[in-house]
Design a protein around this motif. Structure first.
Motif, PDB file in Angstrom:
ATOM      1  N   GLY A 274      -1.955 176.881 -13.459  1.00  0.00           N
ATOM      2  CA  GLY A 274      -1.235 175.743 -14.090  1.00  0.00           C
ATOM      3  C   GLY A 274      -0.999 176.070 -15.350  1.00  0.00           C
ATOM      4  O   GLY A 274      -1.477 176.986 -15.871  1.00  0.00           O
ATOM      5  N   GLU A 275      -0.028 174.971 -15.844  1.00  0.00           N
ATOM      6  CA  GLU A 275       0.370 175.101 -17.190  1.00  0.00           C
ATOM      7  C   GLU A 275      -0.556 174.315 -18.122  1.00  0.00           C
ATOM      8  O   GLU A 275      -0.766 173.114 -17.944  1.00  0.00           O
ATOM      9  N   VAL A 276      -0.882 175.158 -19.230  1.00  0.00           N
ATOM     10  CA  VAL A 276      -1.556 174.338 -20.375  1.00  0.00           C
ATOM     11  C   VAL A 276      -0.614 174.071 -21.507  1.00  0.00           C
ATOM     12  O   VAL A 276       0.320 174.914 -21.898  1.00  0.00           O
ATOM     13  N   ARG A 277      -0.538 172.804 -21.796  1.00  0.00           N
ATOM     14  CA  ARG A 277       0.423 172.407 -22.980  1.00  0.00           C
ATOM     15  C   ARG A 277      -0.241 171.866 -24.133  1.00  0.00           C
ATOM     16  O   ARG A 277      -1.101 171.503 -23.840  1.00  0.00           O
ATOM     17  N   MET A 278       0.108 172.240 -25.376  1.00  0.00           N
ATOM     18  CA  MET A 278      -0.502 171.430 -26.554  1.00  0.00           C
ATOM     19  C   MET A 278       0.501 171.089 -27.459  1.00  0.00           C
ATOM     20  O   MET A 278       1.713 171.574 -27.337  1.00  0.00           O
ATOM     21  N   THR A 279       0.255 170.217 -28.241  1.00  0.00           N
ATOM     22  CA  THR A 279       1.118 169.779 -29.502  1.00  0.00           C
ATOM     23  C   THR A 279       0.472 170.233 -30.897  1.00  0.00           C
ATOM     24  O   THR A 279      -0.912 170.317 -30.922  1.00  0.00           O
ATOM     25  N   SER A 280       1.253 170.217 -31.787  1.00  0.00           N
ATOM     26  CA  SER A 280       0.609 170.041 -33.221  1.00  0.00           C
ATOM     27  C   SER A 280       1.107 168.696 -33.645  1.00  0.00           C
ATOM     28  O   SER A 280       2.153 168.557 -34.019  1.00  0.00           O
ATOM     29  N   LYS A 281       0.019 167.793 -34.099  1.00  0.00           N
ATOM     30  CA  LYS A 281       0.368 166.653 -34.282  1.00  0.00           C
ATOM     31  C   LYS A 281       1.236 166.134 -33.216  1.00  0.00           C
ATOM     32  O   LYS A 281       0.624 166.218 -31.751  1.00  0.00           O
ATOM     33  N   ALA A 282       2.568 165.593 -33.363  1.00  0.00           N
ATOM     34  CA  ALA A 282       3.091 164.981 -32.144  1.00  0.00           C
ATOM     35  C   ALA A 282       4.048 165.729 -31.435  1.00  0.00           C
ATOM     36  O   ALA A 282       4.561 165.426 -30.405  1.00  0.00           O
ATOM     37  N   ALA A 283       4.154 167.178 -31.996  1.00  0.00           N
ATOM     38  CA  ALA A 283       5.469 167.788 -31.297  1.00  0.00           C
ATOM     39  C   ALA A 283       4.791 169.146 -30.603  1.00  0.00           C
ATOM     40  O   ALA A 283       3.906 169.628 -30.889  1.00  0.00           O
ATOM     41  N   PHE A 284       5.333 169.081 -29.125  1.00  0.00           N
ATOM     42  CA  PHE A 284       4.801 170.319 -28.544  1.00  0.00           C
ATOM     43  C   PHE A 284       5.063 171.515 -29.062  1.00  0.00           C
ATOM     44  O   PHE A 284       6.046 171.814 -30.281  1.00  0.00           O
ATOM     45  N   THR A 285       3.975 172.506 -28.980  1.00  0.00           N
ATOM     46  CA  THR A 285       4.260 173.921 -29.495  1.00  0.00           C
ATOM     47  C   THR A 285       3.601 174.737 -28.625  1.00  0.00           C
ATOM     48  O   THR A 285       2.794 174.502 -27.781  1.00  0.00           O
ATOM     49  N   SER A 286       3.756 176.193 -28.970  1.00  0.00           N
ATOM     50  CA  SER A 286       3.368 177.234 -28.256  1.00  0.00           C
ATOM     51  C   SER A 286       1.840 177.404 -28.704  1.00  0.00           C
ATOM     52  O   SER A 286       1.367 177.232 -29.730  1.00  0.00           O
ATOM     53  N   ALA A 287       1.108 177.676 -27.666  1.00  0.00           N
ATOM     54  CA  ALA A 287      -0.183 177.984 -27.835  1.00  0.00           C
ATOM     55  C   ALA A 287      -0.354 179.300 -28.810  1.00  0.00           C
ATOM     56  O   ALA A 287      -1.663 179.134 -29.333  1.00  0.00           O
ATOM     57  N   GLY A 288       0.466 180.078 -28.740  1.00  0.00           N
ATOM     58  CA  GLY A 288       0.390 181.154 -29.930  1.00  0.00           C
ATOM     59  C   GLY A 288      -0.674 182.201 -29.478  1.00  0.00           C
ATOM     60  O   GLY A 288      -0.982 182.870 -30.351  1.00  0.00           O
ATOM     61  N   VAL A 289      -0.934 182.425 -28.126  1.00  0.00           N
ATOM     62  CA  VAL A 289      -1.966 183.267 -27.999  1.00  0.00           C
ATOM     63  C   VAL A 289      -1.302 184.393 -26.645  1.00  0.00           C
ATOM     64  O   VAL A 289      -0.610 183.540 -25.637  1.00  0.00           O
TER      65      VAL A 289
END
Length: 373
Positions: A274-289
């Motif tokens: 499945g898809e894991v999504r994350m935000t930095s504060k309020a904005a969606f961002t790439s997991a970066g890994v």
């Protein structure tokens, strides 16, 4: 050279085919035999997967079987697992591995006496998506997690399962049947639970089977089918958990964790991928890994399905002399949490959890790859 442990399956119902089909993906285990109280069921599965059909006593006494996978109905899990340990074999049980804390403690004492291992499903928390979520939590990408939500809601099990009766009896229900996936994943992400409270009800006193071959038959409901709970973790995090078989449709996400620096959206822990999504504060961002986890790759149609990963990890842990991830300690804590939720709902109280556990060791892509054949 990795030692290969012989695997026997006790209980040849609906779920047994998945174990038999997927076990060859892994190192260190080999499916060899199966048994069932219904000899015809054992014979059919044996022929389907090239195994040896045994009687129950024959499987318990077989010299080439090191671990027996207990796939009986939940109400029989404790008695059957005790028989397996008494026969001198390790046991890996389908979830929930017992229905009470007391049963689990008796199994733990027996396993210690016999110097044997006990493991239990679910192993979906070892999936690529959930291990990515673990990596993001552990690396502090969303900050300290303070709260979260979990929702698992549907119209029920009688619409697809050929023999759904046990889902609506004591030992079934959406907490003991589906809760292992959600609570196991929460514990591996956040650590052990400190206390719980809950409310519960059943929307129907009777369910009508709409699956085949028993279409139209009635089932009396003997366990709550809607539960709303709050879990407080030893870390301080508080998670709202709603489980129901009385909901036709909803728009809630399966799992969300709310941290000081962002939100983590975790896919359904009933599945490995499945898809894991994350935000930095309020904005969606790439997991970066970079995260190409082998247990996140589609191998079953469009799904990642690595059932038996926990079994293989236990077998290799026995050989290597290390702890296995789907351990008795971990599984017993999850059972303690689930039964406390049901008891808290009945009593209308906040209940302390009497057990604790270590989080299972994280499963990196490299370590997961090493489990595969």
């Amino acid at each position: 050279m990795t030692k290969t442990l012989g695997i026997g399956v006790l209980g040849c119902g609906n779920i047994s085919a998945a174990y038999m089909r997927l076990a060859p993906l892994f190192r260190g285990i080999e499916m060899r035999a199966c048994a069932d109280l219904n000899a015809d069921a054992a014979k059919a599965r044996a022929e389907e997967f090239g195994l040896r059909a045994e009687t129950v006593d024959g499987l318990l006494g077989a010299d080439d079987i090191d671990i027996i996978v207990n796939l009986t109905v939940p109400a029989a899990h404790f008695d059957v697992s005790m028989q397996i340990l008494d026969a001198g074999k390790h046991v890996y049980s389908e979830k929930p591995f017992v229905l009470s804390l007391e049963e689990g403690q008796k199994l733990a004492a027996k396993a210690a006496e016999k110097d044997l291992r006990v493991g239990s499903a679910p192993d979906t928390f070892m999936g690529g998506a959930h291990q990515l979520a673990r990596h993001l939590v552990d690396s502090g990408r969303v900050g300290k997690v303070s709260s979260g939500t979990c929702f698992v809601q549907s119209p029920g099990m009688e619409m697809w399962h050929p023999n759904p009766d046990f889902f609506f009896k004591p030992g079934g229900g959406p907490i003991l049947d589906l809760g292992p996936y959600y609570i196991s994943n929460l514990v591996q992400l956040l650590g052990p639970v400190k206390r719980v409270t809950a409310m519960s009800m059943s929307a129907q006193a009777e369910r009508t089977i709409t699956s085949q071959p028993r279409h139209g038959e009635k089932i009396t409901v003997e366990t709550p089918t809607t539960i709303h709970a709050i879990l407080q973790f030893q870390s301080g995090a508080q998670v709202t958990y709603c489980a129901s078989w009385d909901v036709w449709q909803h728009c809630h996400a399966p799992m969300e964790l709310y941290g000081a620096d962002g939100t983590l959206h975790v896919p359904d822990p009933n599945f490995f991928g499945g898809e894991v999504r994350m935000t930095s504060k309020a904005a969606f961002t790439s997991a970066g890994v970079a995260w190409d986890h082998p247990f996140g790759r589609a191998n079953d149609g469009t799904n990642a399905n690595y059932r038996a990963a926990g079994l293989a990890d236990m077998a290799l842990a026995i050989t290597d002399g290390r702890a296995h991830r789907c351990s008795l300690e971990f599984s017993l804590h999850v059972v303690d949490v689930m039964t406390a939720i049901l008891n808290a709902a009945t009593a209308g109280q906040v209940l302390d959890i009497t057990t604790t556990c270590d989080r299972p060791e994280a499963l990196s892509p490299e370590v997961a790859q090493a489990l595969l054949a």
